[in-house]
Design a protein around this motif. Structure first.
Motif, PDB file in Angstrom:
ATOM      1  N   ARG A  40      24.283 -20.640  -5.189  1.00 12.84           N
ATOM      2  CA  ARG A  40      23.355 -21.746  -4.907  1.00 12.84           C
ATOM      3  C   ARG A  40      21.955 -21.319  -5.330  1.00 12.84           C
ATOM      4  O   ARG A  40      21.287 -20.565  -4.644  1.00 12.84           O
ATOM      5  N   TRP A  41      21.527 -21.829  -6.504  1.00 10.57           N
ATOM      6  CA  TRP A  41      20.219 -21.503  -7.065  1.00 10.57           C
ATOM      7  C   TRP A  41      19.153 -22.357  -6.399  1.00 10.57           C
ATOM      8  O   TRP A  41      19.299 -23.571  -6.265  1.00 10.57           O
ATOM      9  N   CYS A  42      18.075 -21.738  -5.984  1.00 10.56           N
ATOM     10  CA  CYS A  42      16.959 -22.448  -5.336  1.00 10.56           C
ATOM     11  C   CYS A  42      16.265 -23.353  -6.348  1.00 10.56           C
ATOM     12  O   CYS A  42      15.780 -22.880  -7.369  1.00 10.56           O
ATOM     13  N   SER A  47      12.418 -20.802  -1.272  1.00 10.87           N
ATOM     14  CA  SER A  47      13.321 -19.822  -0.672  1.00 10.87           C
ATOM     15  C   SER A  47      12.699 -18.428  -0.663  1.00 10.87           C
ATOM     16  O   SER A  47      12.021 -18.030  -1.615  1.00 10.87           O
ATOM     17  N   CYS A  53      19.176 -19.915  -2.811  1.00  7.91           N
ATOM     18  CA  CYS A  53      18.751 -20.792  -1.719  1.00  7.91           C
ATOM     19  C   CYS A  53      18.891 -20.102  -0.365  1.00  7.91           C
ATOM     20  O   CYS A  53      19.890 -19.416  -0.124  1.00  7.91           O
ATOM     21  N   HIS A  57      14.527 -25.592   1.580  1.00  2.46           N
ATOM     22  CA  HIS A  57      14.360 -26.976   1.110  1.00  2.46           C
ATOM     23  C   HIS A  57      14.608 -27.968   2.247  1.00  2.46           C
ATOM     24  O   HIS A  57      13.960 -28.995   2.334  1.00  2.46           O
ATOM     25  N   PRO A  66      19.822 -27.337  -3.440  1.00  8.58           N
ATOM     26  CA  PRO A  66      20.063 -26.248  -4.388  1.00  8.58           C
ATOM     27  C   PRO A  66      21.039 -26.686  -5.482  1.00  8.58           C
ATOM     28  O   PRO A  66      21.782 -27.655  -5.308  1.00  8.58           O
TER      29      PRO A  66
END
Length: 109
Positions: A40-42, A47, A53, A57, A66
């Motif tokens: 899960r990329w921010c 983050s 992530c 958020h 994410p």
């Protein structure tokens, strides 16, 4: 009256207009990915576990989510932290642009 309370609660946690992503860092982070694993990329840049992530958020009411992605192969890749890449989650060199380099960390572009 109850309906109004629910809609105001929803509006607070899920804003109609998402916040802008902010510059987390001005250089990418190299990470080791494992083939087949989902990450899960921010997207929001808030983050504390960049480039991944940590739920910021949601708690900061950004309206962003994410980016879930599955690693195609095992190896080291450069993931974007300026949040301006055209190839999310991967770095495409956008951080080298004057716009990103002049931006304050923690502020939107």
């Amino acid at each position: 009256y109850q309906r109004r309370d629910i809609s105001s609660w929803l509006a607070r946690w899920f804003p109609k207009t998402p916040a802008k992503s902010v510059v987390a860092l001005k250089t990418p982070i190299k990470v080791d990915l494992v083939a087949g694993k989902t990450y899960r990329w921010c997207v929001c840049g808030r983050s504390k576990k960049q480039p991944f992530c940590d739920g910021s958020h949601f708690f900061q009411h950004t309206g962003l989510s994410p980016l879930k992605f599955k690693a195609q192969k095992t190896g080291t890749v450069a993931l974007c932290t300026c949040k301006a890449t055209q190839r999310p989650p991967y770095c495409d060199g956008t951080h080298r642009s004057e716009q990103v380099q002049k931006a304050e960390v923690g502020s939107p572009l």
